[in-house]
Design a protein around this motif. Structure first.
Motif, PDB file in Angstrom:
ATOM      1  N   ASN A  18      10.122  19.373 -47.612  1.00  0.00           N
ATOM      2  CA  ASN A  18      11.282  19.629 -48.457  1.00  0.00           C
ATOM      3  C   ASN A  18      10.858  19.988 -49.881  1.00  0.00           C
ATOM      4  O   ASN A  18      11.359  20.957 -50.456  1.00  0.00           O
ATOM      5  N   LEU A  40      19.276  31.858 -48.875  1.00  0.00           N
ATOM      6  CA  LEU A  40      19.853  30.545 -48.570  1.00  0.00           C
ATOM      7  C   LEU A  40      20.753  30.632 -47.352  1.00  0.00           C
ATOM      8  O   LEU A  40      21.314  31.680 -47.051  1.00  0.00           O
ATOM      9  N   SER A  41      20.922  29.518 -46.678  1.00  0.00           N
ATOM     10  CA  SER A  41      21.851  29.438 -45.561  1.00  0.00           C
ATOM     11  C   SER A  41      23.272  29.571 -46.098  1.00  0.00           C
ATOM     12  O   SER A  41      23.631  28.926 -47.088  1.00  0.00           O
ATOM     13  N   ARG A  43      25.953  28.489 -44.738  1.00  0.00           N
ATOM     14  CA  ARG A  43      26.729  27.270 -44.464  1.00  0.00           C
ATOM     15  C   ARG A  43      26.275  26.083 -45.299  1.00  0.00           C
ATOM     16  O   ARG A  43      27.094  25.382 -45.878  1.00  0.00           O
ATOM     17  N   THR A  44      24.967  25.866 -45.415  1.00  0.00           N
ATOM     18  CA  THR A  44      24.477  24.653 -46.072  1.00  0.00           C
ATOM     19  C   THR A  44      23.817  24.898 -47.422  1.00  0.00           C
ATOM     20  O   THR A  44      23.493  23.937 -48.119  1.00  0.00           O
ATOM     21  N   GLN A  45      23.568  26.151 -47.767  1.00  0.00           N
ATOM     22  CA  GLN A  45      22.863  26.525 -48.990  1.00  0.00           C
ATOM     23  C   GLN A  45      21.411  26.026 -49.002  1.00  0.00           C
ATOM     24  O   GLN A  45      20.804  25.893 -50.052  1.00  0.00           O
ATOM     25  N   ALA A  46      20.871  25.736 -47.834  1.00  0.00           N
ATOM     26  CA  ALA A  46      19.466  25.326 -47.719  1.00  0.00           C
ATOM     27  C   ALA A  46      18.579  26.565 -47.826  1.00  0.00           C
ATOM     28  O   ALA A  46      18.944  27.641 -47.348  1.00  0.00           O
ATOM     29  N   VAL A  48      16.450  28.596 -46.352  1.00  0.00           N
ATOM     30  CA  VAL A  48      15.926  28.798 -45.003  1.00  0.00           C
ATOM     31  C   VAL A  48      14.665  29.659 -44.977  1.00  0.00           C
ATOM     32  O   VAL A  48      13.732  29.364 -44.229  1.00  0.00           O
ATOM     33  N   SER A  51      11.768  27.617 -46.128  1.00  0.00           N
ATOM     34  CA  SER A  51      11.466  26.591 -45.130  1.00  0.00           C
ATOM     35  C   SER A  51      10.705  27.187 -43.949  1.00  0.00           C
ATOM     36  O   SER A  51       9.745  26.585 -43.455  1.00  0.00           O
TER      37      SER A  51
END
Length: 131
Positions: A18, A40-41, A43-46, A48, A51
């Motif tokens: 992370n 970024l995703s 839906r989640t703003q992760a 991606v 990652s």
């Protein structure tokens, strides 16, 4: 005891993944890494893309370790963790030097004593300075 060791190792690995992902995202936002790592995703703003890049690097390291028949602890974990810790300490040192350099150029109306020699986090009389 084995379950605790394995779960704590997994937690450490997830935490490191992370943090690495967030650093890659920050470096991409600053233009130091390719723009694709800023994705970024929806839906989640992760982050991606960052990652996936970190995951690919981890898998590549595991493949190299497997092909060279490296000891999982001495040949892989010890070297990667030592390098990671050195990188973290180096990053913190660079950040500390950058803060001092910034305030050496722009003291924001404070004296040299207040900014460089003896800085405080809060003005006198505030709640956080007295506690």
């Amino acid at each position: 005891m084995s379950v605790l060791i394995v779960t704590s190792f997994l937690a450490c690995a997830l935490s490191f993944h992370n943090a690495s992902t967030r650093y890659v995202l920050s470096l991409a936002r600053e233009g130091l890494l390719p723009r694709r790592f800023k994705r970024l995703s929806a839906r989640t703003q992760a982050p991606v893309a960052a990652s996936v890049a970190i995951s690919v690097l981890a898998v590549a390291a595991l493949v190299v370790a497997a092909l060279t028949i490296a000891d999982p602890y001495l040949g892989l974990a010890l070297w990667t963790y030592a390098t990671g810790v050195q990188g973290l300490v180096f990053s913190q040192a660079v950040a500390a030097i950058a803060v001092v350099a910034y305030f050496a150029r722009d003291r924001r109306g404070h004296s040299l004593w207040r900014v460089l020699v003896a800085p405080r986090s809060a003005p006198r009389g505030s709640a956080s300075a007295s506690s």
